[in-house]
Structures are given as C-alpha cells and as structure tokens.
Motif scaffolding. Structure first.
Motif, PDB file in Angstrom:
ATOM      1  N   PHE A  69       0.898  -1.610   0.474  1.00 22.23           N
ATOM      2  CA  PHE A  69      -0.016  -0.158  -0.119  1.00 22.23           C
ATOM      3  C   PHE A  69       0.495   0.893  -0.235  1.00 22.23           C
ATOM      4  O   PHE A  69       1.822   1.220   0.656  1.00 22.23           O
ATOM      5  N   ARG A  70       0.536   2.071  -0.547  1.00 20.58           N
ATOM      6  CA  ARG A  70       1.039   3.337  -0.355  1.00 20.58           C
ATOM      7  C   ARG A  70      -0.034   4.720   0.092  1.00 20.58           C
ATOM      8  O   ARG A  70      -0.953   4.733  -0.033  1.00 20.58           O
ATOM      9  N   GLN A  71       0.665   5.835   0.732  1.00 19.30           N
ATOM     10  CA  GLN A  71       0.665   6.533   1.309  1.00 19.30           C
ATOM     11  C   GLN A  71       1.093   7.979   1.433  1.00 19.30           C
ATOM     12  O   GLN A  71       1.915   8.504   2.000  1.00 19.30           O
TER      13      GLN A  71
ATOM     14  N   LYS B 188      -3.794  12.334   2.974  1.00 21.83           N
ATOM     15  CA  LYS B 188      -4.586  11.438   2.062  1.00 21.83           C
ATOM     16  C   LYS B 188      -4.600   9.804   2.865  1.00 21.83           C
ATOM     17  O   LYS B 188      -3.841   9.366   3.786  1.00 21.83           O
ATOM     18  N   ASP B 189      -5.411   9.244   2.036  1.00 19.35           N
ATOM     19  CA  ASP B 189      -5.845   7.990   3.039  1.00 19.35           C
ATOM     20  C   ASP B 189      -4.810   6.474   2.298  1.00 19.35           C
ATOM     21  O   ASP B 189      -4.453   7.246   1.235  1.00 19.35           O
ATOM     22  N   ARG B 190      -4.782   5.306   2.511  1.00 23.06           N
ATOM     23  CA  ARG B 190      -3.827   4.677   2.568  1.00 23.06           C
ATOM     24  C   ARG B 190      -4.258   4.317   0.832  1.00 23.06           C
ATOM     25  O   ARG B 190      -5.884   4.045   1.312  1.00 23.06           O
ATOM     26  N   GLU B 191      -3.685   4.297   0.134  1.00 22.56           N
ATOM     27  CA  GLU B 191      -3.911   3.990  -0.965  1.00 22.56           C
ATOM     28  C   GLU B 191      -3.178   2.236  -1.383  1.00 22.56           C
ATOM     29  O   GLU B 191      -2.400   2.012  -1.108  1.00 22.56           O
TER      30      GLU B 191
ATOM     31  N   TYR C 143       5.637   3.819   1.296  1.00 21.08           N
ATOM     32  CA  TYR C 143       5.288   2.312   0.788  1.00 21.08           C
ATOM     33  C   TYR C 143       5.256   1.852   2.087  1.00 21.08           C
ATOM     34  O   TYR C 143       6.216   1.518   2.672  1.00 21.08           O
ATOM     35  N   TYR C 144       4.165   0.552   1.990  1.00 22.18           N
ATOM     36  CA  TYR C 144       3.866  -0.102   3.405  1.00 22.18           C
ATOM     37  C   TYR C 144       3.391  -1.247   2.832  1.00 22.18           C
ATOM     38  O   TYR C 144       3.139  -1.856   1.775  1.00 22.18           O
TER      39      TYR C 144
END
Length: 119
Positions: free
Chosen positions: A37-39, A43-46, A94-95
């Motif tokens: 995921f990325r953020q 903004k919200d995590r996407e 990035y997660y």
C-alpha cells in the motif's frame, strides 16, 4: 504474531526503477496474502498490489498496472515490489501488509519506506 520490515526505499529519477522488499517473520505460516500500500501526506492509504502466499496470484491497482510487479519468495518469507517507469506521483511512503484472517482485511503492517522521485 507477524512482523514485517520494509527496505529498499530511496531516491530515484523519474522514469527510473526501484525495488522494495518486505521481510516477514514470526507466525508466517498463518499468512495467506501479502500486499503493498502507499500513502501520501494528508491522504488515505491506497492499495498498490497484492499476492497470494500460496499460488502466487497477483492483483494490481490500475495506477501501477504494467509498471509495478509484486513477487514473493516463500522460502525466504519475502515479498518484493519492483517499480519501473516511476513518476512523481509515485513518490510517497510505501507499506507492506500481511493478511492472516480471511475476510477481515490486512492485520499486520510494516513501518513504511519512503520513495522519492526527482524530475
């Protein structure tokens, strides 16, 4: 419990490539899928991409399809994200995420790694 540690973030020029890696430890036998995921700030995590631990089925967000590739190495308990043709808008944190409970969403997260894209 599952622990996730990301690595590989850094600075790259627009159009360049970067490879992120996520190392899983602990109860890795309970993982059935892994994701990235990325953020961006404010903004919200996407969602970016995901891969099933067994079988390797993958799924990508439209924004990265054709440019990013997710892969896993079950023997090493790692999941990588190869990012090509990077754009300025890819420059976020990035997660890595792990899912151990089918139907309840990702329940383990890494600390995040920053990707910076210069023009």
């Amino acid at each position: 419990q599952v622990q996730l540690v990301e690595s590989g973030g850094g600075l790259v020029q627009a159009g360049g490539s970067l490879r992120l890696s996520c190392a899983a430890s602990g109860d890795t036998f309970s993982i059935y899928r892994m994701g990235w995921f990325r953020q961006a700030p404010g903004k919200d995590r996407e969602f970016v991409a995901q891969i099933w631990w067994n079988g390797g089925k993958t799924f990508y967000a439209d924004s990265v399809k054709g440019r990013f590739t997710i892969s896993r190495d079950n023997g090493k308990n790692t999941v990588d994200l190869q990012m090509n043709s990077l754009k300025r808008e890819d420059a976020v944190v990035y997660y890595c995420a792990g899912d151990t409970n089918i139907g309840s969403g990702y329940d383990y997260w890494g600390q995040g790694t920053q990707v910076t894209v210069s023009s």
